[in-house]
Design a protein around this motif. Sequence first.
Motif, PDB file in Angstrom:
ATOM      1  N   ALA A 191       0.805  -1.224   0.000  1.00 29.30           N
ATOM      2  CA  ALA A 191       0.000   0.000   0.000  1.00 29.30           C
ATOM      3  C   ALA A 191       0.840   1.277   0.000  1.00 29.30           C
ATOM      4  O   ALA A 191       0.539   2.194  -0.785  1.00 29.30           O
ATOM      5  N   PRO A 192       1.894   1.403   0.819  1.00 30.99           N
ATOM      6  CA  PRO A 192       2.678   2.648   0.783  1.00 30.99           C
ATOM      7  C   PRO A 192       3.298   2.920  -0.595  1.00 30.99           C
ATOM      8  O   PRO A 192       3.345   4.065  -1.047  1.00 30.99           O
ATOM      9  N   PHE A 193       3.748   1.856  -1.271  1.00 28.58           N
ATOM     10  CA  PHE A 193       4.306   2.011  -2.615  1.00 28.58           C
ATOM     11  C   PHE A 193       3.247   2.531  -3.576  1.00 28.58           C
ATOM     12  O   PHE A 193       3.484   3.461  -4.350  1.00 28.58           O
ATOM     13  N   VAL A 194       2.061   1.942  -3.532  1.00 27.92           N
ATOM     14  CA  VAL A 194       0.974   2.333  -4.429  1.00 27.92           C
ATOM     15  C   VAL A 194       0.561   3.774  -4.143  1.00 27.92           C
ATOM     16  O   VAL A 194       0.364   4.580  -5.074  1.00 27.92           O
ATOM     17  N   GLU A 195       0.441   4.124  -2.871  1.00 21.69           N
ATOM     18  CA  GLU A 195       0.075   5.498  -2.504  1.00 21.69           C
ATOM     19  C   GLU A 195       1.129   6.500  -2.975  1.00 21.69           C
ATOM     20  O   GLU A 195       0.793   7.587  -3.452  1.00 21.69           O
ATOM     21  N   LYS A 196       2.400   6.120  -2.849  1.00 22.60           N
ATOM     22  CA  LYS A 196       3.477   7.006  -3.292  1.00 22.60           C
ATOM     23  C   LYS A 196       3.429   7.183  -4.813  1.00 22.60           C
ATOM     24  O   LYS A 196       3.616   8.289  -5.325  1.00 22.60           O
ATOM     25  N   CYS A 197       3.155   6.093  -5.541  1.00 26.28           N
ATOM     26  CA  CYS A 197       3.023   6.198  -6.999  1.00 26.28           C
ATOM     27  C   CYS A 197       1.866   7.123  -7.376  1.00 26.28           C
ATOM     28  O   CYS A 197       1.998   7.939  -8.295  1.00 26.28           O
ATOM     29  N   LEU A 198       0.755   7.016  -6.666  1.00 26.60           N
ATOM     30  CA  LEU A 198      -0.380   7.903  -6.932  1.00 26.60           C
ATOM     31  C   LEU A 198       0.009   9.356  -6.679  1.00 26.60           C
ATOM     32  O   LEU A 198      -0.306  10.244  -7.477  1.00 26.60           O
ATOM     33  N   ASP A 199       0.699   9.593  -5.567  1.00 23.87           N
ATOM     34  CA  ASP A 199       1.158  10.958  -5.275  1.00 23.87           C
ATOM     35  C   ASP A 199       2.033  11.487  -6.414  1.00 23.87           C
ATOM     36  O   ASP A 199       1.877  12.632  -6.847  1.00 23.87           O
ATOM     37  N   TYR A 200       2.968  10.654  -6.897  1.00 19.75           N
ATOM     38  CA  TYR A 200       3.839  11.089  -7.986  1.00 19.75           C
ATOM     39  C   TYR A 200       3.060  11.294  -9.281  1.00 19.75           C
ATOM     40  O   TYR A 200       3.343  12.222 -10.046  1.00 19.75           O
ATOM     41  N   CYS A 201       2.073  10.452  -9.535  1.00 17.29           N
ATOM     42  CA  CYS A 201       1.242  10.638 -10.732  1.00 17.29           C
ATOM     43  C   CYS A 201       0.548  11.995 -10.694  1.00 17.29           C
ATOM     44  O   CYS A 201       0.401  12.656 -11.733  1.00 17.29           O
ATOM     45  N   GLU A 202       0.136  12.401  -9.520  1.00 12.99           N
ATOM     46  CA  GLU A 202      -0.562  13.684  -9.376  1.00 12.99           C
ATOM     47  C   GLU A 202       0.404  14.863  -9.434  1.00 12.99           C
ATOM     48  O   GLU A 202       0.100  15.895 -10.033  1.00 12.99           O
ATOM     49  N   SER A 203       1.591  14.705  -8.843  1.00 15.64           N
ATOM     50  CA  SER A 203       2.526  15.835  -8.801  1.00 15.64           C
ATOM     51  C   SER A 203       3.451  15.893 -10.017  1.00 15.64           C
ATOM     52  O   SER A 203       3.921  16.972 -10.375  1.00 15.64           O
TER      53      SER A 203
END
Length: 154
Positions: free
Chosen positions: A51-63
């Motif tokens: 989950a932390p990896f997936v959440e971090k990827c989502l954050d990067y996709c947005e930023s």
Amino acid sequence: MENKINYQLPSAVAEEAAGKINEAVSLLSPYLIALNAEERQSLPKMSDGTAPFVEKCLDYCESDAQFAPPFLDLEGFQNDMDSWEKLMAILRPVQQLAANLDDTTTQAGSEGYTAALMYYNSVKQAAKLSIPGSKTIYDDLKKRFASNGNRTVE
């Protein structure tokens, strides 16, 4: 044998709990799916470690959207994670409840079955001693064990 389930669950409590569970099922059913065994096995799984990896990827996709592949549906990704987080908040206590219900019903059933075996063995002994009324009861109860040649009754 310790009698851990030495109470009667009030009918009102059981009915209210069942009603609330049915209410939750009805409320969530439009948002839930069912997977068959093949589908479940073929899917990559998200766990607490993932989950932390997936959440971090989502954050990067947005930023840093310039690095997202053009075929990635960002809104779908966001919706998936939002749903996952909300459903996990529901699933965890339901899993705990299911485990506790399973443990409690296993214990209650075991205690009931043990009490039944004690009665059965008492009737069996009474029938061996030709105590009036015992043979009819024993003949009825022994049917439970008729096809279990390898099992022993305690």
